[in-house]
Design a protein around this motif. Sequence first.
Motif, short mmCIF file in Angstrom:
data_model
loop_
_atom_site.label_atom_id
_atom_site.label_comp_id
_atom_site.label_asym_id
_atom_site.label_seq_id
_atom_site.Cartn_x
_atom_site.Cartn_y
_atom_site.Cartn_z
N THR A 47 1.15 -1.66 0.12
CA THR A 47 -0.10 0.03 0.08
C THR A 47 0.86 1.38 -0.03
OG1 THR A 47 -0.21 -0.04 2.34
CG2 THR A 47 -1.93 -1.11 1.12
N VAL A 48 2.07 1.08 0.27
CA VAL A 48 3.08 2.20 0.16
C VAL A 48 4.21 1.66 -0.98
CG1 VAL A 48 4.85 3.48 1.19
CG2 VAL A 48 2.83 3.13 2.35
N LYS A 115 -0.01 13.16 4.49
CA LYS A 115 1.53 13.53 4.26
C LYS A 115 1.69 13.55 2.89
CE LYS A 115 3.46 12.19 8.69
NZ LYS A 115 3.69 10.92 9.44
N GLN A 116 0.97 12.36 2.13
CA GLN A 116 1.40 11.92 0.68
C GLN A 116 0.71 12.92 -0.17
OE1 GLN A 116 -0.12 8.08 0.75
NE2 GLN A 116 1.96 7.32 1.02
N ALA A 120 -1.17 10.89 -4.54
CA ALA A 120 -0.01 9.76 -4.24
C ALA A 120 -0.92 8.73 -3.36
CB ALA A 120 0.95 10.36 -3.45
N THR A 121 -1.92 9.11 -2.69
CA THR A 121 -2.88 8.22 -1.89
C THR A 121 -3.46 7.10 -2.69
OG1 THR A 121 -2.68 9.95 -0.24
CG2 THR A 121 -4.37 8.13 -0.05
N THR A 122 -3.30 5.91 -2.46
CA THR A 122 -3.72 4.73 -2.95
C THR A 122 -5.31 4.42 -2.53
OG1 THR A 122 -2.87 3.14 -2.08
CG2 THR A 122 -1.60 4.07 -3.89
N VAL A 123 -6.03 3.77 -3.09
CA VAL A 123 -7.20 3.05 -2.76
C VAL A 123 -6.92 1.88 -2.00
CG1 VAL A 123 -9.34 1.79 -3.48
CG2 VAL A 123 -8.85 3.75 -4.73
N GLY A 124 -5.70 1.21 -2.04
CA GLY A 124 -5.08 0.26 -1.10
C GLY A 124 -4.88 0.72 0.15
#
Length: 332
Positions: A47-48, A115-116, A120-124
């Motif tokens: 997820t990252v 922060k991201q 950049a933030t994903t659904v995951g």
Amino acid sequence: RPVIFSGMQPSADSLHLGNYLGALVNWVALQDDSDPIYCVVDLHAITVAQEPKALRENVRRTAAQYLAAGVDLERSTLFVQSHVPAHAELAWVLSTITGFGEASRMTQFKDKSSKQGADATTVGLFTYPVLMAADILLYGTDAVPVGDDQRQHLELTRDLATRFNSRYGQTFTVPEALIPKASARIYDLQDPSSKMSKSATSEAGLVKLLDDPSVTAKKFKSAMTDTGREVRYDRDEKPGISNLLDIYSAVTGRPVAEIEGEYAGRGYGDFKKDLAELVVDRLAPIRARTLELMADPAELDRLLAIGADKAAARAEVKLREVYDRVGFVRRG
Ligand code: TYM
């Protein structure tokens, strides 16, 4: 025997002292009278963004550190999350009973995503806690040994279990969180207002299980303390010393008050020097054993495959039950 489940992300080149004192020590202790299942949560790690070669190495290294710290394959099941497809499958079902708002309120998601930035933030990352609930609920888990930062995810897991049970009939055990007293939250040695974390901007306050012993000692000796010289527990006025006292207490099993008494009138220097030695003595054999295990990746993979077979056999039974409950047609 109560079922215990827990996991850690293989997203760094070493576990840290927070992982060890907040969770791993409990994992080892719980083996005596329970049915423990310990997992390397690689599905969570991605997820990252992870570098594939490093991830593969870190998965084995995480498993090796569990074993080196005392996870015993005679008593515990140890496996890699992606080896058991039922985790991702149950996560999908649970995602359909998770509220969007409910998931949006998870503080770890809010912290990481703020922060991201949104792109950049994903659904995951958003559905991460639902996958965690699936990990736990697949095994009829009674208790989950974790640090304090996982408390909210455990609450969500309990809510999802209860919701599923009331909608579809009794299917899941509602698990308890097992959070230690002294070491539920270990802080960064250089910044005692932030929890120790693998994503720390500087490594100076991050105590890694696989650091060279001389590096560990140095990190303790240069730990940030407060003005004054009294070794006394006071979270507000003396966060640095209080964190070190918690670590001292967790490593020795001695109450904080007794340790304060021992260092009365002696100042910070002695205290930090002794603590450095205690932690080094504890971590050095774990480091050495991890390096030994890492020298034979084929053997590690073999052990992990045995664990995966054991875990999959159990997980599939629960997943089938869930599929029946929600009304899926069994494959003929
Ligand atoms: P992770 O990989 O971030 O951390 C692993 C464990 O270490 C604990 N921990 C700490 N404890 C005390 N002080 C600290 N500074 C500190 N930092 C980390 C965490 O509380 C955790 O117990 N979501 C989980 C992984 C997970 C999981 C699960 C756990 C996935 N599925 C199912 C339990 C059950 C996580 O990110 O852990």
